[in-house]
Design a protein around this motif. Structure first.
Motif, short mmCIF file in Angstrom:
data_model
loop_
_atom_site.label_atom_id
_atom_site.label_comp_id
_atom_site.label_asym_id
_atom_site.label_seq_id
_atom_site.Cartn_x
_atom_site.Cartn_y
_atom_site.Cartn_z
N LEU A 181 -3.66 10.00 2.16
CA LEU A 181 -3.09 8.67 2.37
C LEU A 181 -4.16 7.60 2.21
O LEU A 181 -5.32 7.80 2.57
CB LEU A 181 -2.47 8.59 3.77
CG LEU A 181 -1.37 9.62 4.06
CD1 LEU A 181 -0.91 9.49 5.51
CD2 LEU A 181 -0.21 9.45 3.10
N GLN A 207 -1.95 1.61 3.47
CA GLN A 207 -0.53 1.89 3.52
C GLN A 207 0.08 1.54 4.88
O GLN A 207 -0.59 1.64 5.91
CB GLN A 207 -0.26 3.36 3.22
CG GLN A 207 -0.40 3.75 1.77
CD GLN A 207 -0.05 5.21 1.55
OE1 GLN A 207 -0.87 6.09 1.79
NE2 GLN A 207 1.16 5.48 1.11
N VAL A 259 4.51 5.54 4.41
CA VAL A 259 4.16 6.94 4.62
C VAL A 259 5.40 7.76 4.95
O VAL A 259 5.56 8.90 4.49
CB VAL A 259 3.11 7.07 5.74
CG1 VAL A 259 2.82 8.55 6.03
CG2 VAL A 259 1.83 6.36 5.36
#
Length: 529
Positions: free
Chosen positions: A75, A79, A84
């Protein structure tokens, strides 16, 4: 009913390293713990099932929708939580509809998921990720505000939101504090579908209904939890050790009888030669007797040779049933600290993450440093190092990124011990199970367990010998034999230890003298159980 199966599964890495060759197995339904040594192919099997890797041969059958929680979620820090979770576009469509400006395409995006925000927030709360008063703001947070453990839990929420029937989990409790682990145990335990989890976390494995072991390219199923699996393996190993003892005894017996037979045959040969030389019987009769004696001796000798070879084959088979129970053996007298010897004294030190702490360590204390994810345990370790301990020290980071990856194990260890001879270094490396050519393997080619042993060798064999070790989550990603190796090495260490870990059994096994918890208000002494 959700289940997984694979037939003739074969996979080889691009460099030619084989992982599976004709693997067959059926997993599920139920909760299955997948165990095996580092490099056995546990994570590779999960990636094959999830479709991230393509087998060279064979087939994989997945009945039911699949969810997969990877070790490395990959990730980006910028974000947002809803991205997610995979619901960012859905939320935007919902908000447009709620504001009265929704288009037909927004209704198509939403479909039947009108309650997705509520379900997401509820799951976040169940896993302890509910920190702000405005519930919807939970979904707007950015990843940089979350700790590593919280990010792992967020990844689990993302998979559960998709309502899978089969859930693959790869080391899901890494970096989780004890409270987060308990929440994960509860959520996984309540999952009604099939779970396949790769883990070294014994508490999680105790909650599984089946243990699957990957070993030497085969998979074997054990009904029951991890304790039952250990009981079965230990019973088998006791029988194997007894078989090895019996087989070795038989080899010695057959070798002794072969020697005795050869002595008898040699005596007969000498006697026959003496009879021939004295010519006490007609020559033709003596020649026939000599021929018969040679035939009889050959048969007798061959019989004993066959028995000895059979005994050796049985010994080899019995030894193959024994598991590798090699132990790290370390003698480190230079690491010894004496009671009352000063090690570190932190007095009202303010950490960048908030708390102000005081900590004094003296003598060979063994301290567990615990605390919630994100509270600043790693920061405190770095602050201890910055305060310049009064004894030589070494730190083991979470990622074991202390190697020159292109240099061998021997070369990496030699770089920390410049005054030791090559012979001394190799002798010490053998105690860490790097014998012969094993010490010449490049660090980049080491498995997780091998990296741990090599890192321990670098730390403990360094000059000057460390009298303080700081270990940051040392059990992450370790298979169970490697965990035993770590425990053995630390049992031989006579200096001071500060260990950050959420593995309660490991902390108990290394013989703690103190347990301190880092909180938002500072350090709190807790009882050693």
């Amino acid at each position: 009913m959700a289940n997984l199966s694979f037939s003739d599964l074969t996979f080889v890495w691009p460099d030619g390293t084989p992982v599976f060759d004709g693997l067959d197995g059926v997993l599920g339904p139920g909760h299955v713990g997948l165990v095996g040594s580092n490099g056995a192919g546990k994570s590779t099997l999960l990636r094959l099932i999830a479709g991230e890797l393509t087998p060279a041969r064979g087939s994989i059958s997945v009945t039911g929708h699949l969810g997969y929680l990877r070790q490395d979620l990959g990730l980006a820090a910028g974000q947002r939580v809803d991205a997610v979770l995979g619901i960012a576009e859905l939320r935007k469509a919902l908000h447009r509809i709620e504001s009265g400006g929704g288009a037909e395409s927004d209704f198509d995006i939403v479909g039947n998921h009108w309650d997705v925000e509520e379900r997401a927030i509820a799951l976040l709360g169940r896993l302890g990720l509910h920190y702000v008063a405005d519930s919807s703001a939970q979904l707007d947070r950015r990843l940089e505000t979350l700790s590593g453990g919280e990010t792992t839990l967020l990844g689990l929420v993302a998979e559960l939101l998709a309502e899978p029937e089969i859930l693959l989990l790869d080391e899901p409790t890494n970096n989780l504090d004890q409270l987060a682990r308990e929440r994960l145990y509860e959520v996984v335990g309540q999952f009604s579908g099939t779970v396949l989890t790769v883990s070294h976390d014994r508490e999680l494995l105790e909650r599984m209904s089946t243990i699957a072991e990957l070993r030497h390219g085969d998979i074997r199923m054990f009904g029951g939890n991890f304790s039952e699996y250990e009981r079965i393996i230990e019973a088998e190993q006791q029988a194997a050790r007894a078989a090895v003892r019996d087989a070795r005894s038989d080899v010695r017996k057959q070798a002794r009888e072969l020697v005795e037979t050869r002595i008898k045959l040699d005596r007969r040969q000498r006697y026959g030669q003496k009879m021939w030389d004295t010519k006490r019987e007609p020559k033709i009769i003596m020649a026939e007797r000599k021929r018969q004696a040679q035939v009889s001796a050959g048969k007798l000798r061959n019989t004993h040779i066959d028995k000895l070879e059979t005994a050796k084959d049985q010994l080899q088979h019995a030894q193959e049933l024994l598991r590798d129970d090699r132990e790290i053996r370390v003698d480190l007298p230079d690491t010894r600290l004496y009671p009352g010897q000063d090690v570190i004294d932190l007095d009202e030190v303010e950490l960048a993450c908030g708390p102000t702490v005081s900590l004094r360590i003296s003598g060979p204390e063994r301290i567990a440093l615990t605390g919630r994810n994100g509270v600043g345990k790693t920061t405190l370790l770095r602050r201890i190092v910055a305060a310049r301990p009064q004894v030589p020290w070494r730190m083991l980071p979470q990622r074991l990124d202390i190697f020159d990856e292109q240099r061998s194990v021997f070369e990496n260890v030699a770089s920390t011990a410049p005054h030791a001879s090559p012979e001394q270094i190799r002798a010490q490396l053998a105690r860490f199970l790097f014998r012969g050519s094993d010490a010449d393997v490049a660090a980049s080619a080491l498995s997780g367990g091998e990296r741990l042993r090599a890192a321990l060798a670098m730390l403990l064999l360094a000059e000057p010998a460390p009298k303080l070790l700081l270990l940051d989550e040392p059990t992450n990603n370790l298979d169970l034999p490697s965990l035993e190796h770590l425990t053995q090495a630390l049992a031989s260490f006579e200096g001071a230890l500060i260990v950050v870990s959420h593995d309660l059994r490991f902390l108990d096994d290394i013989g703690l003298t103190r347990r301190v918890e880092l909180t938002a208000d500072g350090l709190v002494e807790t009882l050693v159980r």
